[in-house]
Scaffold this motif. Structure first.
Motif, mmCIF file in Angstrom:
data_model
loop_
_atom_site.group_PDB
_atom_site.id
_atom_site.type_symbol
_atom_site.label_atom_id
_atom_site.label_comp_id
_atom_site.label_asym_id
_atom_site.label_seq_id
_atom_site.Cartn_x
_atom_site.Cartn_y
_atom_site.Cartn_z
ATOM 1 N N LYS A 1 -40.882 7.461 -9.780
ATOM 2 C CA LYS A 1 -40.809 6.710 -10.539
ATOM 3 C C LYS A 1 -39.924 7.068 -12.000
ATOM 4 C CE LYS A 1 -45.046 6.982 -13.122
ATOM 5 N NZ LYS A 1 -45.846 8.382 -12.768
ATOM 6 N N GLU A 2 -39.551 8.595 -12.569
ATOM 7 C CA GLU A 2 -39.008 9.209 -13.099
ATOM 8 C C GLU A 2 -37.418 9.281 -12.898
ATOM 9 O OE1 GLU A 2 -41.651 10.189 -12.032
ATOM 10 O OE2 GLU A 2 -43.216 10.966 -13.199
ATOM 11 N N PRO A 3 -37.023 9.025 -13.877
ATOM 12 C CA PRO A 3 -35.725 8.947 -13.620
ATOM 13 C C PRO A 3 -34.957 10.068 -13.881
ATOM 14 C CG PRO A 3 -35.662 8.280 -16.166
ATOM 15 C CD PRO A 3 -37.066 8.411 -15.435
ATOM 16 N N THR A 4 -35.235 11.210 -14.132
ATOM 17 C CA THR A 4 -34.732 12.706 -13.805
ATOM 18 C C THR A 4 -34.607 12.671 -12.325
ATOM 19 O OG1 THR A 4 -35.504 13.392 -15.974
ATOM 20 C CG2 THR A 4 -34.312 14.669 -14.589
ATOM 21 N N PHE A 5 -35.531 12.102 -11.147
ATOM 22 C CA PHE A 5 -35.948 12.874 -10.029
ATOM 23 C C PHE A 5 -36.339 11.223 -9.296
ATOM 24 C CE2 PHE A 5 -37.804 16.050 -12.010
ATOM 25 C CZ PHE A 5 -37.440 17.365 -11.457
ATOM 26 N N SER A 6 -35.582 10.446 -9.977
ATOM 27 C CA SER A 6 -35.172 8.953 -8.789
ATOM 28 C C SER A 6 -34.544 9.051 -8.071
ATOM 29 C CB SER A 6 -34.603 7.885 -9.847
ATOM 30 O OG SER A 6 -33.841 8.374 -10.449
ATOM 31 N N SER A 7 -33.285 9.361 -8.048
ATOM 32 C CA SER A 7 -32.424 10.608 -6.519
ATOM 33 C C SER A 7 -32.533 11.414 -5.886
ATOM 34 C CB SER A 7 -30.879 10.196 -7.459
ATOM 35 O OG SER A 7 -30.999 11.076 -8.482
ATOM 36 N N TYR A 8 -33.694 11.998 -5.784
ATOM 37 C CA TYR A 8 -33.583 13.248 -5.453
ATOM 38 C C TYR A 8 -33.789 12.863 -3.774
ATOM 39 C CZ TYR A 8 -35.691 17.719 -4.076
ATOM 40 O OH TYR A 8 -36.061 19.310 -3.817
ATOM 41 N N LYS A 9 -33.916 13.532 -3.014
ATOM 42 C CA LYS A 9 -33.360 13.282 -1.834
ATOM 43 C C LYS A 9 -33.078 14.829 -0.768
ATOM 44 C CE LYS A 9 -30.471 9.245 -2.049
ATOM 45 N NZ LYS A 9 -28.886 9.142 -1.109
ATOM 46 N N ASN A 10 -34.437 14.731 -0.041
ATOM 47 C CA ASN A 10 -34.722 15.775 0.512
ATOM 48 C C ASN A 10 -34.653 15.799 1.424
ATOM 49 O OD1 ASN A 10 -37.773 14.506 0.580
ATOM 50 N ND2 ASN A 10 -38.997 16.001 0.386
ATOM 51 N N ASP A 11 -33.759 17.155 2.707
ATOM 52 C CA ASP A 11 -33.899 16.687 4.529
ATOM 53 C C ASP A 11 -35.497 17.238 5.005
ATOM 54 O OD1 ASP A 11 -32.898 16.904 7.054
ATOM 55 O OD2 ASP A 11 -30.917 17.378 6.296
ATOM 56 N N PRO A 12 -35.827 16.723 5.653
ATOM 57 C CA PRO A 12 -36.833 16.858 6.749
ATOM 58 C C PRO A 12 -37.206 18.083 7.438
ATOM 59 C CG PRO A 12 -36.784 14.939 7.568
ATOM 60 C CD PRO A 12 -35.332 14.734 6.393
ATOM 61 N N LYS A 13 -35.146 18.033 7.076
ATOM 62 C CA LYS A 13 -35.335 19.441 8.652
ATOM 63 C C LYS A 13 -35.293 20.702 8.032
ATOM 64 C CE LYS A 13 -30.835 18.448 9.594
ATOM 65 N NZ LYS A 13 -29.767 18.445 8.920
ATOM 66 N N PHE A 14 -35.635 20.931 6.517
ATOM 67 C CA PHE A 14 -35.835 22.338 5.117
ATOM 68 C C PHE A 14 -36.948 22.004 4.942
ATOM 69 C CE2 PHE A 14 -31.249 21.309 6.024
ATOM 70 C CZ PHE A 14 -31.223 22.413 6.733
ATOM 71 N N TYR A 15 -37.812 22.993 4.652
ATOM 72 C CA TYR A 15 -39.728 22.868 4.374
ATOM 73 C C TYR A 15 -38.639 22.434 2.286
ATOM 74 C CZ TYR A 15 -43.386 25.442 2.408
ATOM 75 O OH TYR A 15 -44.817 25.429 1.598
ATOM 76 N N ASP A 16 -39.354 21.595 1.822
ATOM 77 C CA ASP A 16 -39.074 22.210 0.552
ATOM 78 C C ASP A 16 -40.409 21.999 -0.555
ATOM 79 O OD1 ASP A 16 -37.519 19.204 -1.233
ATOM 80 O OD2 ASP A 16 -38.796 19.503 -1.612
ATOM 81 N N GLU A 17 -40.246 22.894 -1.160
ATOM 82 C CA GLU A 17 -41.148 23.830 -2.322
ATOM 83 C C GLU A 17 -41.981 22.697 -3.002
ATOM 84 O OE1 GLU A 17 -40.597 27.549 -2.846
ATOM 85 O OE2 GLU A 17 -39.314 27.698 -1.253
#
Length: 488
Positions: free
Chosen positions: A6-22
């Motif tokens: 919901k926060e604008p700073t991370f609203s567009s964050y897109k992680n790829d399921p092929k990689f381990y996201d920390e």
């Protein structure tokens, strides 16, 4: 896959399921250790981060925190790119890393002693003789020489990645002149200046105690008969890519930063020129490569080293940190034998995993590599800084054929590894003014002395700033993050 936030700073964050996201788990939920931090960062707008990013860059520039990039036609000096979002490592995870890197450093030290003395590991058929003899970094001058305190690799930099399986793997060991620790400390200082309030919510280990521990380690390996050793840092000079680090560490330890021309050897003792006359030098932390440290023993045209230095070292009148000839053990071909080396000398199972590695000097492995360049990373065994690396799935057909020819011309010089899925971490991207996932690795720093060891509780998290890039080295356009190791 988009992570809804919901926060604008991370609203567009897109992680790829092929990689381990920390930061986010497989269900796109924020991991517990990052929840407080993400909430704190989400209080700031994208414009706030743009302003903070510019302040951090100005701070690095004003302090001279730069590095040199060596190009084909010119050398450029750049500000070391610093990312505002720290990496967090919990205490249990760190304990595993610390034990693993210390184990490797100790095993490598035992290996170096052995190959320059009895060569038992070769006689017992664990490591082949031609692997050592063909290494450009094996020095005949070191055969039978006993370094003070029995330590070769006083300083080790171990490069780790977190794979898609969530496990840490060692990519390589760096024990010639590992660099980057000054940026670890500067990253911490920069983040405190930019966002001091975030440190009130986490109990993190300090990284500013590295210099005092390095000096203590150096003093434990002083020459015999010396009570209070005079230590110095020797640098190739201001045009070296890591000159900022050389000057930083000398200042932090309270010792002199010298160049080869500032030292001379007389009666097999090393002296420093000062305005008060010659001053004996007992321990030299060298940031000059083996081939340049003594023109009487190595490159006769070297203006960087000190004539007679190796003779003084051979007589036990000065200690060199790290010892000459350590490069034979961080040869990427020797890396393939690290599990066996650890078992042979320490009688222990390796704590940290190796990445499966093909060495092109073995005919069957060469055949596999040549047939599968498109899905491998090809690395020269003796380069550093990310130079000479070819990532197969980024190459055209023509480039793949060129790589094959290069390997076939000198198979001993190349190893190949599967293209590992480096974990990703939220990283501030200046051009987008937002946080996006980027691939990261971790360089840890281990110190070995006589009856003393130290692992810096933190490290250099390096970031591949270009989208999709897996090469994190600063010389290849990478940046870095502050790395927090949490207290229990």
């Amino acid at each position: 896959m988009k992570t809804e936030h919901k926060e604008p700073t991370f609203s567009s964050y897109k992680n790829d399921p092929k990689f381990y996201d920390e930061i986010f788990d497989e269900n796109n939920k924020v991991k517990d250790v990052y929840k407080t931090l993400l909430n704190l960062y989400s209080e700031h707008s994208p414009q706030d981060f743009a302003l903070l990013n510019n302040k951090a860059k100005a701070s690095f520039f004003n302090q001279g925190i730069t590095f040199q990039v060596y190009g084909e036609h010119e050398t450029k000096e750049k500000i070391f790119p610093f990312d505002l979002f720290p990496r967090i490592i919990d205490p249990d995870e760190w304990e595993h890393i610390e034990k693993g890197v210390l184990q490797r450093s100790k095993a490598l030290n035992e290996f170096l002693w052995d190959i320059y003395h009895d060569k038992k590991i070769i006689k017992d058929g664990i490591v082949p003789l031609d692997l050592i003899n063909s290494s450009e970094n094996f020095l005949d001058q070191m055969i039978g020489l006993d370094p003070p305190g029995g330590v070769y690799n006083h300083i080790s930099g171990t490069d780790l990645i977190k794979h898609s399986d969530g496990e840490y793997y060692v990519l390589e060991d760096n024990i010639r002149c590992p660099s980057g620790v000054s940026y670890v400390i500067c990253n911490r200082t920069a983040l405190k200046r930019a966002l001091f309030g975030v440190f009130n919510h986490y109990q993190t280990h300090t990284v500013t105690n590295y210099a005092e521990n390095l000096l203590e380690i150096m003093e434990t390996v002083k020459p015999q008969g010396v009570d209070s050793p005079n230590c110095v840092v020797i640098t190739p000079g201001v045009y070296n890519s890591a000159y900022y680090e050389h000057s930083y560490l000398a200042k932090a330890m309270g010792v002199e930063l010298v160049e080869g021309r500032d030292l001379f050897v007389e009666n097999d003792f090393v002296y420093m020129k000062t305005i008060n006359g010659p001053q004996k030098v007992d321990v030299i932390y060298r940031r000059i490569d083996d081939q340049f440290i003594d023109p009487l023993e190595f490159k006769p045209d070297s203006a960087l080293g000190v004539p007679g230095l190796l003779a003084a070292y051979r007589r036990g009148n000065v200690t060199l940190v790290n010892a000459p000839g350590t490069g034979v053990a961080d040869d990427k071909a020797v890396y393939t034998y690290m599990p066996q080396i650890i078992k042979y000398y320490l009688e222990e199972e390796p704590i940290l995993k190796n990445v499966h590695t093909y060495h092109c000097s073995r005919p069957d492995e060469l055949k596999y590599v040549l047939e599968n360049v498109h899905k491998l990373v090809i690395k020269p065994v003796d380069e550093s800084g990310g130079y000479g690396i070819s990532i197969g799935n980024k190459l055209t057909k023509e480039e793949i054929e060129e790589v094959k020819k290069t390997i076939q011309a000198n198979p001993r010089k190349y190893i190949a590894q599967p293209i590992m899925s480096l974990s990703t971490h939220a990283t501030y991207i200046e051009d987008e003014e937002s946080f996006e996932p980027r691939h990261v690795d971790l360089r840890t720093f281990t110190l070995l002395g006589k009856d003393k060891s130290f692992v810096l509780k933190g490290g250099l998290t390096r970031v591949a700033l270009q989208k999709g890039n897996l090469v994190v080295n600063s010389s290849q356009g990478g940046g870095s993050k502050d790395t927090w190791v949490l207290k229990k």
